[in-house]
Design a protein around this motif. Sequence first.
Motif, mmCIF file in Angstrom:
data_model
loop_
_atom_site.group_PDB
_atom_site.id
_atom_site.type_symbol
_atom_site.label_atom_id
_atom_site.label_comp_id
_atom_site.label_asym_id
_atom_site.label_seq_id
_atom_site.Cartn_x
_atom_site.Cartn_y
_atom_site.Cartn_z
ATOM 1 N N THR A 21 0.827 -1.218 0.000
ATOM 2 C CA THR A 21 0.000 0.000 0.000
ATOM 3 C C THR A 21 0.859 1.266 0.000
ATOM 4 O OG1 THR A 21 -0.196 0.130 2.427
ATOM 5 C CG2 THR A 21 -1.863 -1.157 1.276
ATOM 6 N N SER A 26 -4.735 5.982 2.227
ATOM 7 C CA SER A 26 -5.119 6.874 3.332
ATOM 8 C C SER A 26 -5.752 8.168 2.835
ATOM 9 C CB SER A 26 -3.896 7.189 4.201
ATOM 10 O OG SER A 26 -3.424 6.011 4.817
ATOM 11 N N PRO A 82 -8.865 5.362 10.452
ATOM 12 C CA PRO A 82 -8.793 4.340 9.404
ATOM 13 C C PRO A 82 -10.088 4.327 8.593
ATOM 14 C CG PRO A 82 -8.127 3.427 11.537
ATOM 15 C CD PRO A 82 -8.646 4.809 11.801
ATOM 16 N N HIS A 86 -8.634 0.246 5.103
ATOM 17 C CA HIS A 86 -7.798 -0.206 6.241
ATOM 18 C C HIS A 86 -8.535 -1.296 7.022
ATOM 19 C CE1 HIS A 86 -6.348 4.098 5.837
ATOM 20 N NE2 HIS A 86 -5.201 3.459 5.811
ATOM 21 N N THR A 104 3.678 -1.666 3.754
ATOM 22 C CA THR A 104 3.132 -0.320 3.535
ATOM 23 C C THR A 104 4.221 0.734 3.497
ATOM 24 O OG1 THR A 104 1.493 1.325 4.216
ATOM 25 C CG2 THR A 104 2.629 0.156 6.009
ATOM 26 N N HIS A 111 -2.832 1.515 9.380
ATOM 27 C CA HIS A 111 -3.053 0.066 9.258
ATOM 28 C C HIS A 111 -3.037 -0.592 10.637
ATOM 29 C CE1 HIS A 111 -3.121 -0.341 4.939
ATOM 30 N NE2 HIS A 111 -1.941 0.208 4.787
ATOM 31 N N ALA A 114 -5.984 0.250 12.609
ATOM 32 C CA ALA A 114 -7.193 -0.470 12.154
ATOM 33 C C ALA A 114 -7.214 -1.901 12.675
ATOM 34 C CB ALA A 114 -7.263 -0.474 10.633
ATOM 35 N N THR A 121 2.852 -6.522 9.384
ATOM 36 C CA THR A 121 2.788 -5.208 8.721
ATOM 37 C C THR A 121 4.198 -4.634 8.678
ATOM 38 O OG1 THR A 121 0.589 -4.848 9.653
ATOM 39 C CG2 THR A 121 1.699 -2.916 8.762
#
Length: 275
Positions: A21, A26, A82, A86, A104, A111, A114, A121
Amino acid sequence: MLDPPVRELLRHTRGLVLWLTGAGISAESGIPTFRGKEGYWRVGSQNYQPEEMATMRAFREMPDEIWAWYLYRRSVCRSAQPNAAHRALARAEQRAGDDFLLVTQNVDGLHVRAGNTLDRTYQIHGNIDFMRCSRECLEAPVSVPDAIDVRWEKGRPLGERERELLRCPSCGAAGRPHVLWFDESYDEPNFRFQSSIEAARLASLVIVVGTTGGTSLPMHIGTIAAQRGVPMLVVNPEPNPFSELVRRTGKGAFLPGTAGELVPLLVNALLSGEG
Ligand code: APR
């Protein structure tokens, strides 16, 4: 609505799905994208572009101004929430476990807020809520101290109090924002460089959401996927270098549209093939 071949691809995907992402995911939370209309930043009588501000060179020359810029951007990120995209990715991880990985470029932390876990991540450009020692004496980044105001208006200068609070808690040297600057390189301890490459080599499907592909590691991930013949889905209102890769390989699809609209549909289709 997703095209039937895309739905079929998602329903039949087994193994690791790598989501990549960028700022576009966002955008619908109200955080300006990088190459969008954020515009310049004024220091004294001079105007600077984000690409000039986000450098170690600028930090060495004007640390207080760079910190003030990051504290303002941190304030924008903290007041954002988020969005549907997300939240869908948090749901995807919850259901897919180790078959899910999120790489990301965003430093906004949305993220994780969320519900995505830090284990799955990789924040390859850092996180604006954290800082590290400018002499790299700390093993891991630390939070920007709570005593620093989360509401930081554009143009507010750094004071003596903040300068002290933003020191490395271990050695007392200046702290620096925990981000990757344009004149710095990716590494594993801070930015999960090797782990991201490894994931690209293993993934069964790569889904790219909301990025212009202007940085090297994301493009590297796209190129590895294309070389392996792995399908790639690209969500963006406009074509980008990833959609060009898809066009060349014929594997996957470019899905023109926004993250908030398409990511929940993609996640639903993926989860419908479970078990
Ligand atoms: N949904 C999906 N994509 C969107 C949306 C949306 N609602 N709105 C905009 N986009 C797309 C734009 O079309 C663009 O391709 O998001 C992309 C945002 O691109 P950039 O602003 O260049 O952001 P990004 O690609 O994440 O930048 C990468 O560059 O400046 C550095 O380190 C910084 O992490 C950043 C990196």
